[in-house]
Design a protein around this motif. Structure first.
Motif, short mmCIF file in Angstrom:
data_model
loop_
_atom_site.label_atom_id
_atom_site.label_comp_id
_atom_site.label_asym_id
_atom_site.label_seq_id
_atom_site.Cartn_x
_atom_site.Cartn_y
_atom_site.Cartn_z
N ARG A 165 -3.57 9.22 18.50
CA ARG A 165 -3.58 8.60 17.16
C ARG A 165 -2.28 7.87 16.85
N ASP A 166 -1.26 8.07 17.66
CA ASP A 166 -0.01 7.34 17.48
C ASP A 166 0.00 6.03 18.26
N ARG A 167 -1.10 5.74 18.97
CA ARG A 167 -1.19 4.51 19.76
C ARG A 167 -2.57 3.88 19.59
N ILE A 168 -2.81 3.38 18.39
CA ILE A 168 -4.06 2.67 18.07
C ILE A 168 -3.68 1.26 17.66
N ALA A 169 -4.18 0.29 18.40
CA ALA A 169 -3.83 -1.11 18.15
C ALA A 169 -5.07 -1.94 17.87
N VAL A 170 -4.87 -3.03 17.15
CA VAL A 170 -5.93 -4.02 16.92
C VAL A 170 -5.47 -5.33 17.52
N ALA A 171 -6.41 -6.07 18.10
CA ALA A 171 -6.07 -7.34 18.76
C ALA A 171 -7.21 -8.32 18.60
N ASP A 172 -6.85 -9.60 18.57
CA ASP A 172 -7.86 -10.66 18.52
C ASP A 172 -7.22 -11.99 18.89
N PHE A 173 -7.98 -13.06 18.73
CA PHE A 173 -7.51 -14.40 19.05
C PHE A 173 -7.15 -15.20 17.80
#
Length: 115
Positions: free
Chosen positions: A73-81
């Motif tokens: 839970r300390d390493r949750i990322a969101v990514a997109d373009f």
């Protein structure tokens, strides 16, 4: 526990676009991938300026992932373009530890390299 990367497809795209692009690297790095789908051709906040049904759908999908996998839970990322990941990540800092928006030109180069 593995980290989780929540990745958003581009306008008119589908979740498989992101999975195809990221699957090999995620597997090598032991990162769980979640690639939800927008309800319309693009994400709600992009279309009308507010987080609504799409954000709720992402929250539900993440809850399902948490029910089935142990996630760091300390390493949750969101990514997109584009900018959906940045906006969602910044407005939900209690959940997402990183927001990784990628410029469209970089994503086109990555897709061409992966092909």
């Amino acid at each position: 526990m593995p980290p989780l990367l929540v990745t958003f497809h581009g306008a008119t795209g589908v979740p498989g676009d992101m999975l195809t692009l990221l699957r090999t690297e995620a597997a090598q790095r032991k990162v769980l991938l979640l690639a939800p789908s927008s309800e319309q051709v693009t994400w709600d906040a992009i279309a009308d300026g507010t987080f609504g049904k799409d954000a709720a759908s992402v929250q539900h999908a993440m809850a399902t992932v948490f029910d089935h996998f142990a996630v760091d839970r300390d390493r949750i990322a969101v990514a997109d373009f584009a900018s959906y990941a940045l906006g969602l990540g910044l407005t939900n800092r209690d959940l997402f530890t990183r927001a990784l928006p990628t410029p469209p030109t970089a994503s086109r180069r990555a897709a061409a390299t992966a092909a």
